[in-house]
Design a protein around this motif. Structure first.
Motif, short mmCIF file in Angstrom:
data_model
loop_
_atom_site.label_atom_id
_atom_site.label_comp_id
_atom_site.label_asym_id
_atom_site.label_seq_id
_atom_site.Cartn_x
_atom_site.Cartn_y
_atom_site.Cartn_z
N SER A 116 20.05 47.62 0.75
CA SER A 116 21.18 47.46 1.65
C SER A 116 22.12 46.33 1.23
O SER A 116 23.34 46.43 1.37
CB SER A 116 20.65 47.19 3.07
OG SER A 116 21.72 47.02 3.96
N ARG A 117 21.54 45.25 0.68
CA ARG A 117 22.38 44.09 0.37
C ARG A 117 23.03 44.19 -1.00
O ARG A 117 23.82 43.33 -1.38
CB ARG A 117 21.56 42.81 0.50
CG ARG A 117 20.59 42.54 -0.63
CD ARG A 117 19.55 41.46 -0.29
NE ARG A 117 20.10 40.24 0.28
CZ ARG A 117 19.34 39.23 0.72
NH1 ARG A 117 18.02 39.30 0.64
NH2 ARG A 117 19.90 38.15 1.22
N LYS A 147 28.30 47.48 -0.63
CA LYS A 147 28.77 48.03 0.64
C LYS A 147 28.64 49.55 0.71
O LYS A 147 28.63 50.13 1.80
CB LYS A 147 30.22 47.62 0.90
CG LYS A 147 30.37 46.14 1.17
CD LYS A 147 31.83 45.77 1.42
CE LYS A 147 31.97 44.26 1.55
NZ LYS A 147 33.36 43.86 1.72
N ARG A 200 22.94 50.81 3.12
CA ARG A 200 23.76 49.76 3.75
C ARG A 200 23.68 49.84 5.27
O ARG A 200 23.52 48.84 5.96
CB ARG A 200 25.21 49.90 3.28
CG ARG A 200 26.14 48.79 3.79
CD ARG A 200 25.81 47.46 3.15
NE ARG A 200 26.83 46.45 3.41
CZ ARG A 200 26.78 45.22 2.91
NH1 ARG A 200 25.75 44.85 2.15
NH2 ARG A 200 27.73 44.35 3.17
N TYR A 235 21.10 48.54 8.27
CA TYR A 235 21.17 47.21 8.87
C TYR A 235 22.56 46.98 9.44
O TYR A 235 23.44 47.83 9.29
CB TYR A 235 20.78 46.13 7.83
CG TYR A 235 19.34 46.28 7.38
CD1 TYR A 235 18.32 45.63 8.06
CD2 TYR A 235 19.01 47.14 6.33
CE1 TYR A 235 16.99 45.81 7.68
CE2 TYR A 235 17.68 47.32 5.96
CZ TYR A 235 16.67 46.65 6.63
OH TYR A 235 15.36 46.85 6.28
N TRP A 264 25.78 44.98 9.21
CA TRP A 264 26.61 44.13 8.36
C TRP A 264 28.02 44.02 8.95
O TRP A 264 28.57 45.01 9.44
CB TRP A 264 26.72 44.71 6.96
CG TRP A 264 25.46 44.69 6.17
CD1 TRP A 264 24.52 45.68 6.08
CD2 TRP A 264 24.99 43.63 5.33
NE1 TRP A 264 23.49 45.30 5.24
CE2 TRP A 264 23.76 44.04 4.76
CE3 TRP A 264 25.49 42.36 5.00
CZ2 TRP A 264 23.03 43.23 3.89
CZ3 TRP A 264 24.77 41.56 4.13
CH2 TRP A 264 23.55 42.00 3.58
N ARG A 265 28.60 42.84 8.87
CA ARG A 265 29.98 42.65 9.34
C ARG A 265 30.66 41.58 8.48
O ARG A 265 30.02 40.61 8.05
CB ARG A 265 30.01 42.19 10.81
CG ARG A 265 29.52 43.21 11.83
CD ARG A 265 30.47 44.39 11.97
NE ARG A 265 30.05 45.30 13.04
CZ ARG A 265 29.15 46.28 12.90
NH1 ARG A 265 28.56 46.47 11.73
NH2 ARG A 265 28.86 47.07 13.91
N TRP A 270 23.57 35.22 12.66
CA TRP A 270 24.17 35.84 11.48
C TRP A 270 23.85 35.04 10.22
O TRP A 270 23.81 33.82 10.25
CB TRP A 270 25.69 35.93 11.62
CG TRP A 270 26.10 36.86 12.72
CD1 TRP A 270 26.37 36.51 14.02
CD2 TRP A 270 26.29 38.27 12.63
NE1 TRP A 270 26.71 37.64 14.75
CE2 TRP A 270 26.67 38.73 13.92
CE3 TRP A 270 26.19 39.20 11.59
CZ2 TRP A 270 26.94 40.06 14.19
CZ3 TRP A 270 26.46 40.54 11.86
CH2 TRP A 270 26.83 40.96 13.14
N ASP A 324 25.82 36.61 3.23
CA ASP A 324 25.20 37.10 1.99
C ASP A 324 26.29 37.20 0.92
O ASP A 324 27.21 38.01 1.04
CB ASP A 324 24.54 38.45 2.24
CG ASP A 324 23.45 38.75 1.22
OD1 ASP A 324 22.55 37.91 1.04
OD2 ASP A 324 23.51 39.82 0.60
N GLU A 358 29.57 39.48 3.06
CA GLU A 358 29.47 39.84 4.48
C GLU A 358 28.25 39.16 5.10
O GLU A 358 27.41 38.59 4.40
CB GLU A 358 29.39 41.37 4.66
CG GLU A 358 30.73 42.06 4.48
CD GLU A 358 30.74 43.49 5.01
OE1 GLU A 358 31.85 44.01 5.19
OE2 GLU A 358 29.66 44.09 5.24
N TYR A 359 28.18 39.27 6.42
CA TYR A 359 27.06 38.71 7.17
C TYR A 359 26.16 39.84 7.68
O TYR A 359 26.66 40.93 8.01
CB TYR A 359 27.56 37.95 8.41
CG TYR A 359 28.32 36.69 8.14
CD1 TYR A 359 27.71 35.44 8.30
CD2 TYR A 359 29.67 36.72 7.77
CE1 TYR A 359 28.41 34.25 8.11
CE2 TYR A 359 30.40 35.55 7.57
CZ TYR A 359 29.76 34.31 7.74
OH TYR A 359 30.46 33.16 7.54
N TYR A 360 24.86 39.57 7.78
CA TYR A 360 23.97 40.52 8.47
C TYR A 360 23.40 39.87 9.72
O TYR A 360 23.23 38.65 9.79
CB TYR A 360 22.85 41.02 7.54
CG TYR A 360 21.87 39.98 7.07
CD1 TYR A 360 20.77 39.61 7.86
CD2 TYR A 360 22.02 39.38 5.82
CE1 TYR A 360 19.88 38.64 7.41
CE2 TYR A 360 21.13 38.42 5.37
CZ TYR A 360 20.05 38.06 6.17
OH TYR A 360 19.16 37.11 5.74
#
Length: 558
Positions: A114-115, A118, A123, A126, A128-129, A149, A152, A157-159
């Motif tokens: 996922s990380r 994008k 992806r 989880y 992500w924003r 949050w 990353d 972006e942040y998870y």
């Protein structure tokens, strides 16, 4: 009232890391549990709830899972697990496993993918924003302090992580993710698991748009946006349709922040979601406005109000779970009883108080021995991530008083429940031949299973009798609950009623003698003393009694 095996059961929770170490590495393991199976059978419990044993980097002691279908190396192998399950079933007991699907570990293969980018197929497993104005996507706070949050760099972006940053939240809005979860649950149930305890299951649905808490503080709680969210019942009903309803199992959901109205939906009698939930309302009675670590004394009349509300509001609508401690809560005899002068009496009284209510009772390992909270001198002796995060935030960053914060840890810290099980008076309480992962409570020479088993008047044998009474008397399982002596400041007393029988339960929660007067509306021709924690004559007049400190009595009236 429809009968069900899980209503009539008594559950015993095992925290595997602290239960019994079979190989001397200082960590409890699955073979260690199998070694103690006869002990659990002798106690008389029906169901064993096993805290997570899945593959995990152990950031949050196994509640951060990196592979849902493998066993943590420290705990053993899948063959060990299969053998344990066989030994449980051979003794007529059942096993429920922890289901942790609000979040996974950041070392789970889904998150590793996922990380990466994008547009990775994982992806959307989880949440992500992108950031906002150089800050986090919103101002929610993690249960373990700090922002919920984590930035990353790989994708800028942040998870979201409502717990540790190594516990990213799963995105339940993704149907593919939900199917993976249901397939995994099916895999375990097909292996013979008899039920599931679902970790923070009421957090799986977040508010649309993930809004910030109004008011503009950089870090705010945010619970109203992720507890009992907009689609949580839809998801649980889907899980029930797809998997749970196809098996004769027991399901209990851990639901912080759930009201009795919420519980009546989660644990509805139609059986479309779960069998029961864990409420936290009685666990918050000694928390001030600042939350868990903001200590305040609890009051008996508040306990009466909360317990009675849950008993009456779910009557004919749902089913209660009954507990006073677990792996996340301090020891009940230290919190609600008296762990010094009246440790034995108050432990028996609290067991009586709980086991005579309507609902399924849960015993946390060591509770049946009267194990107590611990006071380690050094912060370094504590292992729990929640304790260390809180200490850093309050003392190192916030400048609060070290001694005051340590006092809060002594009273509320989760490691109170996680010190190793006290089996005997040998080194390390017989838990391990090695060096234990967490220090043993120094009082193990006095408080241990060997002493308890050898003493017919022990807390263990008293719990044995509580469990036997439940099996022999339908009224204890199915009778309706009613509070009496509502204003009494020392005594918690209530009745259970089924057909022409009444159960009278009287508990003194204080260190002083307490006067009991039987309310005039309770009529009976004969009474039988079922259990008591002091010597009492069955012939004693129950219309007026003086209860000794922490005394408990249960009468069957006809």
């Amino acid at each position: 009232m429809e009968k069900a095996w899980w209503k009539e059961s008594v559950v015993y929770q095992i925290y595997p890391r602290s239960f019994n170490d079979s190989n001397g590495d200082g960590v409890g393991d699955i073979k260690g549990i199998t070694e103690k199976m006869d002990y659990l059978k002798e106690l008389g419990v029906d169901v064993i709830w096993l805290s997570p044993v899945y593959k995990s980097p152990n950031d949050d002691n196994g509640y951060d899972i990196s592979d849902y279908q493998a066993i943590m190396d420290e705990f053993g192998t899948m063959d060990d697990w299969d053998e344990m399950l066989k030994e449980i079933h051979d003794r007529g007991m059942k096993l429920i496993m922890d289901l942790v699907v609000n979040h996974s570990s950041d070392e789970h293969k889904w998150f590793i993918e996922s990380r990466k980018s994008k547009d990775n197929p994982y992806r959307d497993y989880y949440i992500w924003r992108p950031g906002k104005n150089g800050q986090e996507p919103n101002n929610w706070t993690s249960f373990f302090s700090g922002s919920a949050w984590q930035y990353d760099e790989a994708t800028n972006e942040y998870y979201l992580h409502l717990f540790s940053k190594k516990q990213p939240d799963l995105n339940w809005e993704n149907p593919k993710l939900r199917k993976e979860v249901y397939d995994m649950i099916t895999w375990w149930l097909d292996r013979g698991v008899d039920g599931l305890r679902m970790d923070v299951i009421n957090l799986i649905s977040k508010a649309d748009g993930l809004p910030s808490v109004p008011g503009g503080k950089r870090y705010d709680w945010g619970g109203e946006f992720f507890m009992n969210g907009p689609r949580v019942h839809e998801y649980l009903q889907e899980m029930n349709r797809e998997v749970l309803s196809k098996y004769d199992i027991m399901t209990v959901g851990e639901c912080p922040g759930a009201s009795t109205e919420d519980a009546a939906k989660y644990a509805n009698l139609e059986g479309t979601e779960l069998n029961m939930i864990f409420t936290f309302e009685h666990m918050d009675l000694d928390s001030g406005p600042g939350g868990k670590w903001d200590l305040k004394p609890w009051k008996l009349n508040d306990l009466k109000e909360v317990m009675t509300k849950w008993q009456k509001d779910l009557e004919g609508k749902g089913w209660n779970s009954l507990y006073l401690n677990n792996h996340d809560q301090p020891r009940m005899v230290s919190r609600f009883g008296n762990d010094k002068e009246y440790r034995v009496e108050s432990a028996k009284m609290l067991g009586t108080f709980l086991h005579m209510m309507q609902g399924t009772p849960y015993i946390y390992q060591g509770e049946e021995l009267g194990m107590t909270n611990v006071r380690f001198e050094s912060l370094e002796d504590y292992n729990d991530i929640e304790i260390h995060n809180m200490y850093r935030e309050k003392v190192i960053e916030g400048g609060q008083d070290h001694n005051k914060v340590m006092e809060a840890i002594y009273i509320k810290g989760r490691d109170n429940a996680r010190t190793p099980m006290q089996w005997d008076d040998s080194e390390n309480a017989g838990f391990t031949t090695g060096s234990p992962w967490l220090k043993v409570n120094p009082n193990y020479k006095e408080i241990n299973a060997k002493n308890e088993l050898d003493n017919p008047q022990s807390i263990f044998h008293y719990y044995q009798k509580l469990i036997q009474l439940r099996k022999a008397n339908d009224i204890i399982v199915y009778g309706t609950y009613d509070l009496i002596l509502e204003e009494h400041e020392q005594i918690y007393a209530y009745t259970r009623t089924l057909d022409d029988q009444t159960l009278l339960v009287v508990c003194n929660f204080t260190v002083e003698d307490a006067d009991f007067e039987l309310p005039a509306h309770i009529h009976f021709k004969s009474n039988q003393l079922l259990i008591r924690n002091y010597d009492v004559q069955n012939s004693e007049d129950i219309s007026s009694m003086v209860l000794k400190p922490y005394e408990a009595r249960v009468y069957l009236l006809k």
